[in-house]
Scaffold this active site. Structure first.
Site, mmCIF file in Angstrom:
data_model
loop_
_atom_site.group_PDB
_atom_site.id
_atom_site.type_symbol
_atom_site.label_atom_id
_atom_site.label_comp_id
_atom_site.label_asym_id
_atom_site.label_seq_id
_atom_site.Cartn_x
_atom_site.Cartn_y
_atom_site.Cartn_z
ATOM 1 N N GLU A 94 23.042 77.229 -11.901
ATOM 2 C CA GLU A 94 23.946 76.498 -12.792
ATOM 3 C C GLU A 94 23.054 75.767 -13.808
ATOM 4 O OE1 GLU A 94 26.063 73.452 -10.581
ATOM 5 O OE2 GLU A 94 27.861 73.797 -11.744
ATOM 6 N N ASN A 128 29.446 71.353 -7.406
ATOM 7 C CA ASN A 128 29.680 70.228 -6.493
ATOM 8 C C ASN A 128 30.919 69.419 -6.824
ATOM 9 O OD1 ASN A 128 27.737 70.446 -4.384
ATOM 10 N ND2 ASN A 128 26.207 70.218 -5.987
ATOM 11 N N SER A 179 21.800 68.030 -7.770
ATOM 12 C CA SER A 179 23.129 68.571 -7.456
ATOM 13 C C SER A 179 24.218 67.822 -8.193
ATOM 14 C CB SER A 179 23.403 68.423 -5.958
ATOM 15 O OG SER A 179 22.384 68.985 -5.203
ATOM 16 N N HIS A 181 20.108 74.108 -11.735
ATOM 17 C CA HIS A 181 20.607 73.846 -10.379
ATOM 18 C C HIS A 181 20.662 75.154 -9.593
ATOM 19 C CE1 HIS A 181 24.203 72.478 -7.687
ATOM 20 N NE2 HIS A 181 23.052 72.282 -7.086
HETATM 21 P P1 NAD Z 1 14.652 67.850 0.986
HETATM 22 O O1 NAD Z 1 14.849 66.521 1.613
HETATM 23 O O2 NAD Z 1 14.651 69.073 1.841
HETATM 24 O O3 NAD Z 1 13.281 67.881 0.143
HETATM 25 C C1 NAD Z 1 12.879 66.874 -0.744
HETATM 26 C C2 NAD Z 1 11.350 66.935 -0.787
HETATM 27 O O4 NAD Z 1 10.882 66.155 -1.888
HETATM 28 C C3 NAD Z 1 10.690 66.360 0.473
HETATM 29 O O5 NAD Z 1 9.819 67.344 1.007
HETATM 30 C C4 NAD Z 1 9.917 65.138 -0.038
HETATM 31 O O6 NAD Z 1 8.693 64.927 0.634
HETATM 32 C C5 NAD Z 1 9.671 65.534 -1.482
HETATM 33 N N1 NAD Z 1 9.426 64.419 -2.400
HETATM 34 C C6 NAD Z 1 10.030 63.205 -2.470
HETATM 35 N N2 NAD Z 1 9.514 62.476 -3.491
HETATM 36 C C7 NAD Z 1 8.563 63.258 -4.082
HETATM 37 C C8 NAD Z 1 7.673 63.093 -5.172
HETATM 38 N N3 NAD Z 1 7.666 61.961 -5.873
HETATM 39 N N4 NAD Z 1 6.837 64.112 -5.502
HETATM 40 C C9 NAD Z 1 6.848 65.262 -4.810
HETATM 41 N N5 NAD Z 1 7.661 65.480 -3.741
HETATM 42 C C10 NAD Z 1 8.512 64.499 -3.397
HETATM 43 O O7 NAD Z 1 15.779 67.954 -0.148
HETATM 44 P P2 NAD Z 1 16.399 69.277 -0.818
HETATM 45 O O8 NAD Z 1 17.586 69.705 -0.053
HETATM 46 O O9 NAD Z 1 15.288 70.233 -1.097
HETATM 47 O O10 NAD Z 1 16.944 68.661 -2.189
HETATM 48 C C11 NAD Z 1 16.092 68.453 -3.298
HETATM 49 C C12 NAD Z 1 16.923 68.385 -4.568
HETATM 50 O O11 NAD Z 1 17.659 69.616 -4.714
HETATM 51 C C13 NAD Z 1 17.973 67.267 -4.567
HETATM 52 O O12 NAD Z 1 18.108 66.766 -5.870
HETATM 53 C C14 NAD Z 1 19.239 68.003 -4.129
HETATM 54 O O13 NAD Z 1 20.418 67.375 -4.565
HETATM 55 C C15 NAD Z 1 19.049 69.338 -4.821
HETATM 56 N N6 NAD Z 1 19.791 70.467 -4.220
HETATM 57 C C16 NAD Z 1 19.922 70.573 -2.878
HETATM 58 C C17 NAD Z 1 20.632 71.650 -2.332
HETATM 59 C C18 NAD Z 1 20.763 71.837 -0.840
HETATM 60 O O14 NAD Z 1 21.546 72.694 -0.420
HETATM 61 N N7 NAD Z 1 20.055 71.106 -0.024
HETATM 62 C C19 NAD Z 1 21.199 72.613 -3.182
HETATM 63 C C20 NAD Z 1 21.016 72.476 -4.567
HETATM 64 C C21 NAD Z 1 20.322 71.393 -5.085
#
Ligand code: NAD
Length: 284
Positions: free
Chosen positions: A152, A190, A119, A140
């Protein structure tokens, strides 16, 4: 550079949605999680999302079956070696992401394109952990991925024209609309969204109004589909805190400084809807 096989790293909120839309478009997709429990939880999330769609008459049963048939899971990175595109969606932390990409760089074929769903974190800083900076890009997606139209694309100087073209064609083949941003903190979405969310938490912290009134004010007063505190619960307080910390460390501008209330809530584990409690409570 046709994308015939995709891997998604991390099957949390975002990874599960990204994997789902890829599999739904007929692309063989493999998700990688840290252990069997997290993998099962992630795959269950996809299954439940599709089942809900079937129940509501939005997804035909045959499409759900086909999507699940296109999906597989693993806890090993080595199994991803022949994928054409890897989309990383692990926690919003540079060290973690660099670790994942450095390992992937060792196991994947030379032509594999790496994309980060970050993000806010610099794509260049992640690409520098690999020897394929020209085949590295930001993709993104927005939450929830199967519903939100936008992707994005974050294009650092190091990305080749071929990689950019392949990533854009791929995102559009998923039915998404793309915008392209430079590799600057927070990109477009963001950079603009985070100060607004920060202010909403500060307003609550300062006693301006109740959480319900802050959300209602923005929903009914500004036609936002969701008030800022509900949105925070939906995105994840932990993820949002990571984003704020990234933006603040890059810009040193107080408008990105995480409010103490948010930090306390994350410390307490109140990470939002995904854990059943954030600013509001949820039955999972
Ligand atoms: P989340 O906490 O829901 O999920 C992260 C997952 O990654 C977890 O299930 C964890 O077990 C797994 N993980 C951690 N290390 C790992 C590894 N080495 N190998 C495989 N899996 C691994 O987080 P999220 O909300 O899905 O966010 C993930 C990414 O997406 C972040 O970079 C976040 O900034 C981005 N993002 C989030 C949103 C949102 O609305 N939440 C929107 C756009 C982008």
């Amino acid at each position: 550079m046709p994308i015939q096989k995709v891997a998604v790293i991390g099957c949390g909120l975002m990874g599960s949605g990204i994997a789902q839309v890829c599999a739904q478009k007929g692309i063989p997709t493999i998700v990688r999680e840290i252990n069997d429990e997290a993998l099962k939880k992630g795959l269950d999330r996809i299954r439940n999302f599709l089942a809900e769609g079937v129940k509501r008459g939005k997804v035909p049963q045959a499409q759900m079956d086909q999507t699940l048939a296109n999906l597989s899971g693993t806890t090993s990175l080595a199994e991803l070696k022949d994928c054409d595109l890897i989309i990383e969606a692990v926690v919003e932390n540079l060290d973690e992401k660099r670790k994942v990409f450095a390992e992937l760089d060792r196991v994947c074929k030379a032509s594999t394109i790496f994309a980060s769903n970050t993000s806010s974190i610099s794509i260049t800083a992640q690409a520098a952990a690999t020897k394929r900076m020209d085949r590295f890009i930001g993709l993104h997606f927005m939450n929830p991925v199967p519903i939100m139209k936008l992707v994005e694309i974050v294009r650092p100087e190091v990305t080749s024209n071929e990689t950019y073209a392949a990533a854009k064609t791929f995102a559009e083949s998923l039915g998404k609309v793309t915008v392209t941003a430079k590799d600057t903190p927070g990109f477009i979405v963001n950079l603009l969204l985070v100060p607004y969310i920060c202010e909403a938490v500060r307003a609550l912290e300062g006693g301006l109004a109740t959480k319900e009134d802050i959300d209602t004010a923005m929903e009914l007063g500004c036609n936002m589909p969701m008030g800022p505190l509900k949105l925070l619960d939906f995105v994840g307080l932990d993820t949002t805190l990571y984003i704020m910390d990234t933006l603040f460390s890059e810009f040193r501008d107080p408008k990105y400084a995480a409010p103490p209330l948010l930090r306390r809530m994350v410390t307490a584990g109140f990470n939002g809807k995904k854990v059943g409690r954030g600013f509001y409570e949820y039955t999972k």
